[in-house]
Design an enzyme around this catalytic site. Structure first.
Site, short mmCIF file in Angstrom:
data_model
loop_
_atom_site.label_atom_id
_atom_site.label_comp_id
_atom_site.label_asym_id
_atom_site.label_seq_id
_atom_site.Cartn_x
_atom_site.Cartn_y
_atom_site.Cartn_z
N CYS A 45 0.84 -1.21 0.00
CA CYS A 45 0.00 0.00 0.00
C CYS A 45 0.87 1.25 0.00
CB CYS A 45 -0.91 0.01 1.23
SG CYS A 45 -1.99 -1.41 1.34
C1 BEZ Z 1 0.58 -4.57 1.82
O1 BEZ Z 1 0.06 -3.51 1.51
O2 BEZ Z 1 1.75 -4.75 1.76
C2 BEZ Z 1 -0.28 -5.72 2.25
C3 BEZ Z 1 -1.47 -5.50 2.91
C4 BEZ Z 1 -2.23 -6.57 3.32
C5 BEZ Z 1 -1.77 -7.87 3.05
C6 BEZ Z 1 -0.60 -8.07 2.36
C7 BEZ Z 1 0.16 -7.00 1.96
#
Ligand code: BEZ
Length: 211
Positions: A45
């Site tokens: 994210c």
């Molecule tokens: C991420 O944004 O890295 C992420 C968020 C939830 C699960 C896996 C990765």
């Protein structure tokens, strides 16, 4: 049932990092990208919001307002934005909704219980100036989206909204486009003075008409 292409994008008021926003007022007469992410302070994210911020001029050039959403609270968003700016060498220049009551997530069906009971998946909606939904994509938490592809789709949507053309696979701005089947070849020749290349009666190309 979730939203489908052509449906009216539900309006809402929400608390964001830029204060309270009414979606329709925020978009005005322009285009919008509303996209959710699973959680703040997560790696994928962080790169997604950073990449979107880095492409800010490209979105602005196309008259597109961007709005991000997750169910995390505002104070968490504000802290995380500092990390995004620092690690992605950018300045987050669009609001992030703090959707703690999941109003937006519910309206846009962004929680997929078989993927996660609580977190929003990576949903993305392109909203047209008529407030209709023009594109819906849904990615899993483990896969970051390609925001250059989002811009490419916006280029196609903006072009095809005002010309009787469609865009072929992998098309990018400036390349030849396809004459839609509803236009006869005879009419196409009149309509597209730059020329029409007939490969098959149903497969006809013309140079991008708005250049
Ligand atoms: C991420 O944004 O890295 C992420 C968020 C939830 C699960 C896996 C990765």
């Amino acid at each position: 049932m979730g939203l489908r292409l052509g449906d009216a994008a539900p309006n809402f008021k929400a608390q964001t990092t830029a204060g309270e926003i009414d979606l329709y007022e925020y978009l005005g007469n322009g285009w919008g990208v509303l996209f959710s992410h699973p959680a703040d302070y997560t790696p994928v994210c962080t790169t997604e919001l950073g990449r979107t911020a880095l492409l800010g001029d490209e979105f602005a050039k196309r008259n597109v307002k961007v709005l991000a959403v997750s169910i995390d609270p505002l104070d968490k968003h504000h802290g995380w934005v500092k990390d995004i700016n620092e690690t992605q060498n950018t300045t987050v220049n669009f609001p992030i909704i703090a959707d703690e009551d999941r109003n937006v997530a519910t309206l846009y069906d962004m929680i997929h219980p078989n993927a996660s009971a609580t977190a929003t998946v990576r949903s993305l909606f392109i909203i047209g100036p008529d407030k209709a939904v023009k594109l819906i994509i849904t990615y899993p938490a483990s896969t970051g989206r390609n925001f250059v592809e989002v811009l490419r789709v916006i280029d196609s949507l903006q072009l095809t909204a005002s010309h009787s053309v469609a865009t072929p696979a992998n098309w990018t701005h400036g390349e030849d486009v396809i004459v839609v089947p509803a236009v006869s070849t005879e009419d196409a020749i009149k309509k597209f003075p730059k020329g029409v290349k007939v490969v098959k009666p149903y497969l006809r190309y013309t140079p991008q008409p708005d250049l």
